[in-house]
Design a protein around this motif. Structure first.
Motif, PDB file in Angstrom:
ATOM      1  N   THR A   1      11.594  62.787   5.783  1.00  0.00           N
ATOM      2  CA  THR A   1      12.539  61.702   6.049  1.00  0.00           C
ATOM      3  C   THR A   1      12.905  61.683   7.516  1.00  0.00           C
ATOM      4  N   SER A   2      13.022  60.479   8.078  1.00  0.00           N
ATOM      5  CA  SER A   2      13.530  60.320   9.443  1.00  0.00           C
ATOM      6  C   SER A   2      14.752  59.421   9.401  1.00  0.00           C
ATOM      7  N   ILE A   3      15.788  59.854  10.068  1.00  0.00           N
ATOM      8  CA  ILE A   3      16.989  59.038  10.210  1.00  0.00           C
ATOM      9  C   ILE A   3      16.962  58.505  11.635  1.00  0.00           C
ATOM     10  N   MET A   4      16.798  57.200  11.752  1.00  0.00           N
ATOM     11  CA  MET A   4      16.539  56.588  13.055  1.00  0.00           C
ATOM     12  C   MET A   4      17.808  56.236  13.806  1.00  0.00           C
ATOM     13  N   ALA A   5      17.692  56.336  15.123  1.00  0.00           N
ATOM     14  CA  ALA A   5      18.761  55.940  16.030  1.00  0.00           C
ATOM     15  C   ALA A   5      18.111  55.280  17.235  1.00  0.00           C
ATOM     16  N   VAL A   6      18.724  54.221  17.743  1.00  0.00           N
ATOM     17  CA  VAL A   6      18.188  53.549  18.924  1.00  0.00           C
ATOM     18  C   VAL A   6      18.285  54.496  20.112  1.00  0.00           C
ATOM     19  N   SER A   7      17.181  54.613  20.833  1.00  0.00           N
ATOM     20  CA  SER A   7      17.093  55.525  21.972  1.00  0.00           C
ATOM     21  C   SER A   7      17.774  54.944  23.204  1.00  0.00           C
TER      22      SER A   7
END
Length: 78
Positions: free
Chosen positions: A53-59
């Motif tokens: 699983t990846s929990i995404m965040a804007v870079s």
């Protein structure tokens, strides 16, 4: 392989449409180029590293690169 369930958090992303918008504004990532992000390369990375699983965040530079009014308008237009 072990039965470990790995989670990548935060998985930093810059969606292509946002990368293009930042380029039109001449915005960079703190003096560095905006990182290129693609779904396919992320899935390849996850598989190669056993990440479930990846929990995404804007870079960097984030969602408000210096123009609050433009950021507010883009949120309202969505």
């Amino acid at each position: 392989m072990s039965n470990a369930r790995r989670i990548d958090t935060p998985a930093h992303i810059v969606p292509p449409f946002y990368e293009e918008w930042l380029a039109t504004k001449n915005v960079n990532a703190g003096g560095l180029p905006i990182p290129t992000w693609r779904v396919e390369s992320t899935l390849d990375f996850m598989e190669a590293n056993g990440i479930e699983t990846s929990i995404m965040a804007v870079s960097t530079p984030g969602v408000e690169p210096g123009d609050r009014d433009a950021a507010a308008r883009s949120r309202c237009a969505s």
